[in-house]
Design a protein around this motif. Structure first.
Motif, short mmCIF file in Angstrom:
data_model
loop_
_atom_site.label_atom_id
_atom_site.label_comp_id
_atom_site.label_asym_id
_atom_site.label_seq_id
_atom_site.Cartn_x
_atom_site.Cartn_y
_atom_site.Cartn_z
N VAL A 92 9.13 -58.72 103.49
CA VAL A 92 9.67 -58.04 102.32
C VAL A 92 8.53 -57.60 101.40
O VAL A 92 7.48 -58.25 101.33
CB VAL A 92 10.67 -58.91 101.52
CG1 VAL A 92 11.89 -59.22 102.36
CG2 VAL A 92 10.03 -60.18 101.02
N GLU A 93 8.75 -56.49 100.73
CA GLU A 93 7.81 -56.00 99.73
C GLU A 93 8.43 -56.24 98.36
O GLU A 93 9.58 -55.89 98.12
CB GLU A 93 7.56 -54.50 99.93
CG GLU A 93 6.62 -53.92 98.91
CD GLU A 93 6.45 -52.42 99.06
OE1 GLU A 93 5.38 -51.93 98.69
OE2 GLU A 93 7.39 -51.74 99.53
N ILE A 94 7.64 -56.86 97.49
CA ILE A 94 8.10 -57.12 96.13
C ILE A 94 7.24 -56.31 95.17
O ILE A 94 6.01 -56.42 95.18
CB ILE A 94 8.01 -58.63 95.80
CG1 ILE A 94 8.86 -59.43 96.79
CG2 ILE A 94 8.46 -58.88 94.37
CD1 ILE A 94 8.75 -60.92 96.64
N THR A 95 7.90 -55.47 94.39
CA THR A 95 7.21 -54.65 93.39
C THR A 95 7.94 -54.82 92.06
O THR A 95 8.98 -55.49 91.98
CB THR A 95 7.22 -53.16 93.78
OG1 THR A 95 8.56 -52.68 93.73
CG2 THR A 95 6.63 -52.93 95.16
N SER A 96 7.42 -54.16 91.05
CA SER A 96 8.10 -54.18 89.75
C SER A 96 9.45 -53.47 89.83
O SER A 96 10.31 -53.66 88.98
CB SER A 96 7.21 -53.54 88.68
OG SER A 96 6.92 -52.20 89.02
N GLN A 97 9.63 -52.65 90.87
CA GLN A 97 10.89 -51.92 91.06
C GLN A 97 11.96 -52.76 91.74
O GLN A 97 13.13 -52.42 91.72
CB GLN A 97 10.64 -50.66 91.90
CG GLN A 97 9.54 -49.76 91.38
CD GLN A 97 9.86 -49.21 90.01
OE1 GLN A 97 10.97 -48.79 89.75
NE2 GLN A 97 8.87 -49.23 89.13
N GLY A 98 11.54 -53.84 92.41
CA GLY A 98 12.50 -54.70 93.10
C GLY A 98 11.97 -55.21 94.43
O GLY A 98 10.77 -55.22 94.68
N ILE A 99 12.89 -55.59 95.28
CA ILE A 99 12.57 -56.17 96.58
C ILE A 99 13.09 -55.24 97.67
O ILE A 99 14.24 -54.79 97.60
CB ILE A 99 13.21 -57.56 96.73
CG1 ILE A 99 12.67 -58.50 95.65
CG2 ILE A 99 12.94 -58.14 98.12
CD1 ILE A 99 13.39 -59.82 95.57
N HIS A 100 12.23 -54.97 98.66
CA HIS A 100 12.61 -54.10 99.77
C HIS A 100 12.31 -54.79 101.09
O HIS A 100 11.20 -55.27 101.32
CB HIS A 100 11.82 -52.79 99.70
CG HIS A 100 12.06 -51.89 100.87
ND1 HIS A 100 13.24 -51.22 101.07
CD2 HIS A 100 11.27 -51.58 101.92
CE1 HIS A 100 13.17 -50.53 102.20
NE2 HIS A 100 11.98 -50.72 102.73
N LEU A 101 13.32 -54.85 101.96
CA LEU A 101 13.14 -55.41 103.30
C LEU A 101 12.40 -54.40 104.15
O LEU A 101 12.90 -53.31 104.41
CB LEU A 101 14.48 -55.76 103.93
CG LEU A 101 14.45 -56.30 105.37
CD1 LEU A 101 13.71 -57.63 105.44
CD2 LEU A 101 15.86 -56.42 105.92
N GLU A 102 11.20 -54.75 104.59
CA GLU A 102 10.39 -53.87 105.43
C GLU A 102 10.77 -53.99 106.90
O GLU A 102 10.87 -53.00 107.61
CB GLU A 102 8.90 -54.19 105.27
CG GLU A 102 8.34 -53.90 103.89
CD GLU A 102 8.25 -52.43 103.60
OE1 GLU A 102 7.98 -51.64 104.52
OE2 GLU A 102 8.46 -52.05 102.42
N ASP A 103 10.95 -55.22 107.38
CA ASP A 103 11.24 -55.45 108.79
C ASP A 103 11.75 -56.88 108.96
O ASP A 103 11.48 -57.75 108.13
CB ASP A 103 9.98 -55.25 109.64
CG ASP A 103 10.26 -55.10 111.14
OD1 ASP A 103 11.44 -55.02 111.53
OD2 ASP A 103 9.29 -55.05 111.91
N ALA A 104 12.48 -57.12 110.03
CA ALA A 104 12.97 -58.46 110.34
C ALA A 104 13.15 -58.57 111.85
O ALA A 104 13.36 -57.57 112.54
CB ALA A 104 14.30 -58.73 109.64
N LEU A 105 13.03 -59.79 112.33
CA LEU A 105 13.24 -60.03 113.75
C LEU A 105 13.73 -61.45 113.98
O LEU A 105 13.63 -62.30 113.10
CB LEU A 105 11.94 -59.79 114.54
CG LEU A 105 10.71 -60.64 114.24
CD1 LEU A 105 10.75 -61.99 114.92
CD2 LEU A 105 9.46 -59.89 114.71
N CYS A 106 14.27 -61.66 115.16
CA CYS A 106 14.65 -63.00 115.61
C CYS A 106 13.99 -63.22 116.96
O CYS A 106 14.22 -62.45 117.89
CB CYS A 106 16.16 -63.17 115.72
SG CYS A 106 16.63 -64.82 116.30
N LEU A 107 13.17 -64.26 117.05
CA LEU A 107 12.57 -64.64 118.33
C LEU A 107 13.46 -65.72 118.94
O LEU A 107 13.52 -66.83 118.43
CB LEU A 107 11.17 -65.23 118.10
CG LEU A 107 9.99 -64.35 118.37
CD1 LEU A 107 8.71 -65.11 118.11
CD2 LEU A 107 9.99 -63.78 119.74
#
Length: 83
Positions: free
Chosen positions: A21-36
Motif C-alpha cells: 500500500v502507498e500512504i500519502t497525505s491524500q490517503g491510502i492506495h492499494l498498489e498490489d496484493a497476492l496470496c502465496l
C-alpha cells in the motif's frame, strides 16, 4: 509518501497474504496484493497444531520458522512484481 507491506495468514490457513500500500497525505492506495498458497502438507500441519491440546516447543519453533519463510517468499514476490 510511504510504501508499506502488510502480511497475514488468516484462519483459513490457505496461504500467506501480502499487500503493498502507498500512504500519502491524500490517503491510502492499494498498489498490489497476492496470496502465496501453502502446500497441502503444511496446511494440514498448521491446522493440526492449531487444534492440538498442547505442542512441544520444538514443534512450535519449526512452525514459526516455516511461517517466517512463507512471509519472506511473499514479500520477495510482491517486490519483484513491483520493481
Amino acid at each position: 509518501m510511504s510504501l508499506i507491506i502488510g502480511l497475514m495468514s488468516g484462519t483459513s490457513a490457505d496461504g500467506m497474504d501480502a499487500a503493498l500500500v502507498e500512504i500519502t497525505s491524500q490517503g491510502i492506495h492499494l498498489e498490489d496484493a497476492l496470496c502465496l498458497p501453502y502446500s497441502p502438507e503444511f496446511r494440514q500441519h498448521l491446522r493440526s497444531c492449531a487444534l492440538a491440546d498442547s505442542l512441544k516447543v520444538s514443534d512450535l519453533v519449526a512452525l514459526d520458522r516455516e511461517i517466517a519463510q512463507q512471509s519472506v517468499l511473499a514479500v520477495q514476490n510482491l517486490l519483484q512484481r513491483n520493481q
